[in-house]
Write a protein that holds these residues in place. Sequence first.
Motif, short mmCIF file in Angstrom:
data_model
loop_
_atom_site.label_atom_id
_atom_site.label_comp_id
_atom_site.label_asym_id
_atom_site.label_seq_id
_atom_site.Cartn_x
_atom_site.Cartn_y
_atom_site.Cartn_z
N UNK A 1 35.38 41.24 32.18
CA UNK A 1 34.87 42.56 31.80
C UNK A 1 34.62 43.42 33.04
N UNK A 2 34.04 42.81 34.09
CA UNK A 2 33.77 43.57 35.31
C UNK A 2 35.06 44.09 35.92
N UNK A 3 36.12 43.26 35.87
CA UNK A 3 37.40 43.69 36.44
C UNK A 3 37.98 44.84 35.64
N UNK A 4 37.82 44.80 34.30
CA UNK A 4 38.31 45.88 33.46
C UNK A 4 37.61 47.19 33.79
N UNK A 5 36.27 47.10 33.95
CA UNK A 5 35.51 48.30 34.30
C UNK A 5 35.99 48.86 35.62
N UNK A 6 36.21 47.97 36.61
CA UNK A 6 36.66 48.42 37.92
C UNK A 6 38.00 49.13 37.82
N UNK A 7 38.88 48.63 36.96
CA UNK A 7 40.21 49.22 36.87
C UNK A 7 40.17 50.61 36.25
N UNK A 8 39.14 50.90 35.48
CA UNK A 8 39.12 52.18 34.78
C UNK A 8 38.08 53.15 35.35
N UNK A 9 37.67 52.96 36.60
CA UNK A 9 36.70 53.87 37.19
C UNK A 9 37.27 55.28 37.32
N UNK A 10 36.41 56.25 37.13
CA UNK A 10 36.81 57.64 37.32
C UNK A 10 36.86 57.95 38.81
N UNK A 11 37.43 59.11 39.14
CA UNK A 11 37.48 59.53 40.55
C UNK A 11 36.07 59.65 41.11
N UNK A 12 35.15 60.20 40.33
CA UNK A 12 33.77 60.35 40.81
C UNK A 12 33.15 58.99 41.10
N UNK A 13 33.43 58.00 40.25
CA UNK A 13 32.88 56.67 40.47
C UNK A 13 33.51 55.99 41.68
N UNK A 14 34.80 56.20 41.86
CA UNK A 14 35.48 55.62 43.03
C UNK A 14 34.93 56.22 44.31
N UNK A 15 34.77 57.53 44.33
CA UNK A 15 34.24 58.20 45.52
C UNK A 15 32.80 57.80 45.79
N UNK A 16 32.01 57.63 44.73
CA UNK A 16 30.63 57.19 44.91
C UNK A 16 30.59 55.79 45.51
N UNK A 17 31.48 54.91 45.03
CA UNK A 17 31.58 53.56 45.59
C UNK A 17 31.99 53.61 47.06
N UNK A 18 33.01 54.41 47.37
CA UNK A 18 33.48 54.51 48.74
C UNK A 18 32.41 55.06 49.67
N UNK A 19 31.67 56.04 49.17
CA UNK A 19 30.60 56.63 49.99
C UNK A 19 29.47 55.63 50.23
N UNK A 20 29.09 54.92 49.17
CA UNK A 20 28.02 53.93 49.32
C UNK A 20 28.42 52.83 50.30
N UNK A 21 29.70 52.50 50.30
CA UNK A 21 30.20 51.44 51.17
C UNK A 21 30.29 51.88 52.62
#
Length: 329
Positions: A1-21
């Motif tokens: 389930x976690x992998x499915x969520x990761x695959x369908x992240x929005x651009x905003x979620x991806x950028x938030x992840x990248x920024x946090x990292x």
Amino acid sequence: MADLIARTRTAAEILAWGKELTEPGLRTAAERLPPSMRPVARHHFGWADGAGSGKLLRPTLVVLAAQAVGAPAEQALPHAVAVELVHDFSLVHDDVMDGDTTRRHRTTVWREFGSGAAILAGDALLALAARLLAGEPESSHVLMTAVLELIEGQSLDLSFEDRAEVGVAECRVMAAGKTGALLGASCALGALAGGGSRERAGHLRCFGEQVGLAFQLVDDLLGIWGDPAVTGKPVYSDLRNRKKTLPVVAALASGTEAGGELAARYGVAPGNLPREAELVELAGGRAWAEAEAARLLHEAQAHLGAAGIEARPRTELETLARFIVQRDR
């Protein structure tokens, strides 16, 4: 389930992840600047007033590209921070050259601290980026080559202001250097940091370069029609500065009546800027830029397909590419 969520992240979620990292590493690096430069950097990055830094798109591309070749994102963090420092070096200097007084809804560095301090701060950010990759010759070469291409693109951009005629082809060369080079390097650096082959790194670089050129086209559109409340930049900034941006050059070269009127107006001091924006649109500059950005997105996606990379990072790179073409800031 976690992998499915990761695959369908929005651009905003991806950028938030990248920024946090990546932002903690950026903060740590900024504290290694000379003491006189630290307050300037804190202001530019939005840390002094709590506003926060920008989207950190380029560092996010770096860590995604590392994942794309099968490595953990953390493996590429020094490269991600170095790319962002280069990007911000260019922004600080760009604001001095353009005379822009606001960026990201706050005063630009030169406006807050003076032009001399801004130039020195930009230099310091560039030197810090070079030091971060000093122990990795291939990565350092990729990044510094992109810096040289970026500088040449900016130089061409400035030279166009004094020329009555600029062709669309040479304007594309300018944009490829000014914006495409660093996005291409971001993707290549992530692949190299992740241990990817040169072939994969090459395809990812081409992906980034095409996305970067599309990014510049959209940036040019926002420089005319963007909402200052959203973009954080002054309204009609590019027209006021007589920039030969891609939509403007396409309009000037259109051979239309609107293009002719725009050329006459562009040869004198700024006047009725809303009318000039209207003329760019009437001459087809806006429609051409939008169509060209869509075409570049398609080419970028083809390079991702040829790279043979991991499925989830590929999907997320495509998501970010679409976001770039559709963004409003």
